[in-house]
Design a protein around this motif. Structure first.
Motif, PDB file in Angstrom:
ATOM      1  N   GLU A 105     -32.800 -10.190 -37.312  1.00  0.00           N
ATOM      2  CA  GLU A 105     -31.728  -9.786 -38.206  1.00  0.00           C
ATOM      3  C   GLU A 105     -31.763  -8.272 -38.444  1.00  0.00           C
ATOM      4  OE1 GLU A 105     -29.180 -11.463 -39.548  1.00  0.00           O
ATOM      5  OE2 GLU A 105     -28.523  -9.630 -40.528  1.00  0.00           O
ATOM      6  N   GLY A 106     -30.640  -7.632 -38.240  1.00  0.00           N
ATOM      7  CA  GLY A 106     -30.520  -6.215 -38.544  1.00  0.00           C
ATOM      8  C   GLY A 106     -31.027  -5.273 -37.478  1.00  0.00           C
ATOM      9  N   ASP A 107     -31.460  -5.777 -36.344  1.00  0.00           N
ATOM     10  CA  ASP A 107     -31.897  -4.871 -35.275  1.00  0.00           C
ATOM     11  C   ASP A 107     -30.803  -3.859 -34.973  1.00  0.00           C
ATOM     12  OD1 ASP A 107     -34.435  -5.836 -34.739  1.00  0.00           O
ATOM     13  OD2 ASP A 107     -33.809  -7.102 -33.073  1.00  0.00           O
ATOM     14  N   VAL A 108     -31.212  -2.605 -34.830  1.00  0.00           N
ATOM     15  CA  VAL A 108     -30.263  -1.553 -34.446  1.00  0.00           C
ATOM     16  C   VAL A 108     -30.502  -1.249 -32.970  1.00  0.00           C
ATOM     17  CG1 VAL A 108     -29.505   0.813 -34.839  1.00  0.00           C
ATOM     18  CG2 VAL A 108     -30.222  -0.623 -36.774  1.00  0.00           C
ATOM     19  N   VAL A 109     -29.540  -1.622 -32.156  1.00  0.00           N
ATOM     20  CA  VAL A 109     -29.665  -1.509 -30.700  1.00  0.00           C
ATOM     21  C   VAL A 109     -28.714  -0.427 -30.207  1.00  0.00           C
ATOM     22  CG1 VAL A 109     -29.460  -2.733 -28.505  1.00  0.00           C
ATOM     23  CG2 VAL A 109     -30.246  -3.957 -30.552  1.00  0.00           C
ATOM     24  N   THR A 110     -29.242   0.449 -29.361  1.00  0.00           N
ATOM     25  CA  THR A 110     -28.440   1.524 -28.787  1.00  0.00           C
ATOM     26  C   THR A 110     -28.528   1.435 -27.279  1.00  0.00           C
ATOM     27  OG1 THR A 110     -29.042   2.907 -30.675  1.00  0.00           O
ATOM     28  CG2 THR A 110     -28.059   4.013 -28.784  1.00  0.00           C
ATOM     29  N   THR A 111     -27.369   1.516 -26.616  1.00  0.00           N
ATOM     30  CA  THR A 111     -27.388   1.504 -25.159  1.00  0.00           C
ATOM     31  C   THR A 111     -27.961   2.824 -24.658  1.00  0.00           C
ATOM     32  OG1 THR A 111     -25.095   2.254 -25.166  1.00  0.00           O
ATOM     33  CG2 THR A 111     -25.468  -0.107 -24.942  1.00  0.00           C
ATOM     34  N   GLN A 112     -28.559   2.789 -23.473  1.00  0.00           N
ATOM     35  CA  GLN A 112     -29.176   3.974 -22.887  1.00  0.00           C
ATOM     36  C   GLN A 112     -28.392   4.399 -21.662  1.00  0.00           C
ATOM     37  OE1 GLN A 112     -33.832   2.908 -23.929  1.00  0.00           O
ATOM     38  NE2 GLN A 112     -33.349   3.803 -21.974  1.00  0.00           N
ATOM     39  N   TYR A 141     -35.911  -4.395 -14.994  1.00  0.00           N
ATOM     40  CA  TYR A 141     -35.713  -3.274 -15.922  1.00  0.00           C
ATOM     41  C   TYR A 141     -34.270  -2.773 -15.949  1.00  0.00           C
ATOM     42  CZ  TYR A 141     -40.716  -2.975 -16.716  1.00  0.00           C
ATOM     43  OH  TYR A 141     -41.994  -3.259 -17.083  1.00  0.00           O
ATOM     44  N   ASP A 142     -33.324  -3.592 -15.547  1.00  0.00           N
ATOM     45  CA  ASP A 142     -31.918  -3.182 -15.603  1.00  0.00           C
ATOM     46  C   ASP A 142     -31.344  -3.287 -17.004  1.00  0.00           C
ATOM     47  OD1 ASP A 142     -31.295  -2.247 -13.135  1.00  0.00           O
ATOM     48  OD2 ASP A 142     -30.231  -4.036 -12.457  1.00  0.00           O
ATOM     49  N   CYS A 143     -32.046  -3.917 -17.920  1.00  0.00           N
ATOM     50  CA  CYS A 143     -31.480  -4.213 -19.244  1.00  0.00           C
ATOM     51  C   CYS A 143     -32.057  -3.320 -20.335  1.00  0.00           C
ATOM     52  CB  CYS A 143     -31.740  -5.673 -19.583  1.00  0.00           C
ATOM     53  SG  CYS A 143     -33.504  -6.083 -19.692  1.00  0.00           S
ATOM     54  N   LEU A 144     -32.561  -2.138 -19.977  1.00  0.00           N
ATOM     55  CA  LEU A 144     -33.216  -1.287 -20.969  1.00  0.00           C
ATOM     56  C   LEU A 144     -32.246  -0.825 -22.056  1.00  0.00           C
ATOM     57  CD1 LEU A 144     -35.458   0.970 -18.709  1.00  0.00           C
ATOM     58  CD2 LEU A 144     -36.087  -1.100 -19.971  1.00  0.00           C
ATOM     59  N   VAL A 145     -32.692  -0.928 -23.286  1.00  0.00           N
ATOM     60  CA  VAL A 145     -31.941  -0.453 -24.445  1.00  0.00           C
ATOM     61  C   VAL A 145     -32.940   0.150 -25.435  1.00  0.00           C
ATOM     62  CG1 VAL A 145     -30.031  -2.110 -24.272  1.00  0.00           C
ATOM     63  CG2 VAL A 145     -32.088  -2.715 -25.567  1.00  0.00           C
ATOM     64  N   GLU A 146     -32.398   0.810 -26.428  1.00  0.00           N
ATOM     65  CA  GLU A 146     -33.226   1.305 -27.527  1.00  0.00           C
ATOM     66  C   GLU A 146     -33.079   0.316 -28.678  1.00  0.00           C
ATOM     67  OE1 GLU A 146     -32.972   5.510 -28.493  1.00  0.00           O
ATOM     68  OE2 GLU A 146     -32.899   4.966 -30.615  1.00  0.00           O
ATOM     69  N   VAL A 147     -34.209  -0.131 -29.235  1.00  0.00           N
ATOM     70  CA  VAL A 147     -34.176  -1.079 -30.348  1.00  0.00           C
ATOM     71  C   VAL A 147     -34.949  -0.477 -31.519  1.00  0.00           C
ATOM     72  CG1 VAL A 147     -34.781  -3.400 -31.139  1.00  0.00           C
ATOM     73  CG2 VAL A 147     -34.052  -3.049 -28.768  1.00  0.00           C
ATOM     74  N   ASN A 148     -34.278  -0.278 -32.611  1.00  0.00           N
ATOM     75  CA  ASN A 148     -34.882   0.267 -33.831  1.00  0.00           C
ATOM     76  C   ASN A 148     -35.638   1.561 -33.552  1.00  0.00           C
ATOM     77  OD1 ASN A 148     -33.868  -1.969 -35.216  1.00  0.00           O
ATOM     78  ND2 ASN A 148     -35.705  -3.155 -34.806  1.00  0.00           N
ATOM     79  N   GLY A 149     -35.029   2.422 -32.720  1.00  0.00           N
ATOM     80  CA  GLY A 149     -35.617   3.725 -32.437  1.00  0.00           C
ATOM     81  C   GLY A 149     -36.620   3.734 -31.306  1.00  0.00           C
ATOM     82  N   ARG A 150     -36.942   2.589 -30.758  1.00  0.00           N
ATOM     83  CA  ARG A 150     -37.901   2.532 -29.657  1.00  0.00           C
ATOM     84  C   ARG A 150     -37.139   2.402 -28.339  1.00  0.00           C
ATOM     85  NH1 ARG A 150     -43.450  -0.560 -29.643  1.00  0.00           N
ATOM     86  NH2 ARG A 150     -44.177   0.117 -27.618  1.00  0.00           N
ATOM     87  N   ARG A 151     -37.332   3.366 -27.443  1.00  0.00           N
ATOM     88  CA  ARG A 151     -36.609   3.385 -26.172  1.00  0.00           C
ATOM     89  C   ARG A 151     -37.229   2.436 -25.158  1.00  0.00           C
ATOM     90  NH1 ARG A 151     -33.489   7.178 -24.497  1.00  0.00           N
ATOM     91  NH2 ARG A 151     -34.438   7.149 -22.443  1.00  0.00           N
ATOM     92  N   ASP A 152     -36.451   2.193 -24.101  1.00  0.00           N
ATOM     93  CA  ASP A 152     -36.915   1.451 -22.923  1.00  0.00           C
ATOM     94  C   ASP A 152     -37.413   0.042 -23.246  1.00  0.00           C
ATOM     95  OD1 ASP A 152     -36.291   3.737 -21.491  1.00  0.00           O
ATOM     96  OD2 ASP A 152     -38.335   4.532 -21.622  1.00  0.00           O
ATOM     97  N   VAL A 153     -36.729  -0.614 -24.138  1.00  0.00           N
ATOM     98  CA  VAL A 153     -37.041  -2.015 -24.455  1.00  0.00           C
ATOM     99  C   VAL A 153     -36.231  -2.894 -23.514  1.00  0.00           C
ATOM    100  CG1 VAL A 153     -36.868  -3.814 -26.211  1.00  0.00           C
ATOM    101  CG2 VAL A 153     -37.511  -1.479 -26.866  1.00  0.00           C
ATOM    102  N   ARG A 154     -36.897  -3.835 -22.860  1.00  0.00           N
ATOM    103  CA  ARG A 154     -36.179  -4.791 -22.005  1.00  0.00           C
ATOM    104  C   ARG A 154     -35.482  -5.802 -22.918  1.00  0.00           C
ATOM    105  NH1 ARG A 154     -41.089  -6.548 -18.467  1.00  0.00           N
ATOM    106  NH2 ARG A 154     -42.027  -6.073 -20.460  1.00  0.00           N
TER     107      ARG A 154
END
Ligand code: FES
Length: 109
Positions: free
Chosen positions: A91-98, A70-83
């Motif tokens: 295509e077009g995924d919006v990824v946000t670092t946590q 679980y060291d790679c958690l990011v937010e993908v398309n508004g969903r938090r805690d995605v590994r």
């Protein structure tokens, strides 16, 4: 020519042609290819740390690469805690670092 050498274009295990894709990492487009994980696209784009620990703020990225640490958690398309290592990039995924901080008073609050 040895039995393990194949001329270019006839290697039977040569990968299929790739399909390019782009994800958005913290507002910046990052290029990848179809089939890569979100972590793979991020790493290939040159970003190694895409999460910070809550206590000391030290950077984390891919450690195990198989969905365990679980060291790679990011937010993908508004969903938090995605590994990131377990989600295939699209295509077009919006990824946000946590970079989560502990709540006031610490972890027990
Ligand atoms: S790198 Fe360990 S869960 Fe993703």
């Amino acid at each position: 020519m040895g039995p393990r050498l194949f001329p270019f274009g006839v290697d039977p295990i040569r990968p299929e042609p790739t399909t390019p894709l782009t994800i958005i990492l913290d507002g910046v487009p990052v290029a990848g290819v179809a089939g890569q994980s979100v972590a793979g696209v991020i790493l290939a784009g040159g970003t190694l740390g895409f999460r910070r620990t809550s206590v000391h703020g030290t950077p984390r990225g891919v450690f195990c690469g198989i969905g365990i640490c679980y060291d790679c958690l990011v937010e993908v398309n508004g969903r938090r805690d995605v590994r990131a290592c377990q989600r295939r990039a699209t295509e077009g995924d919006v990824v946000t670092t946590q970079h989560d901080a502990l709540p006031p008073g610490g972890a027990a609050a």
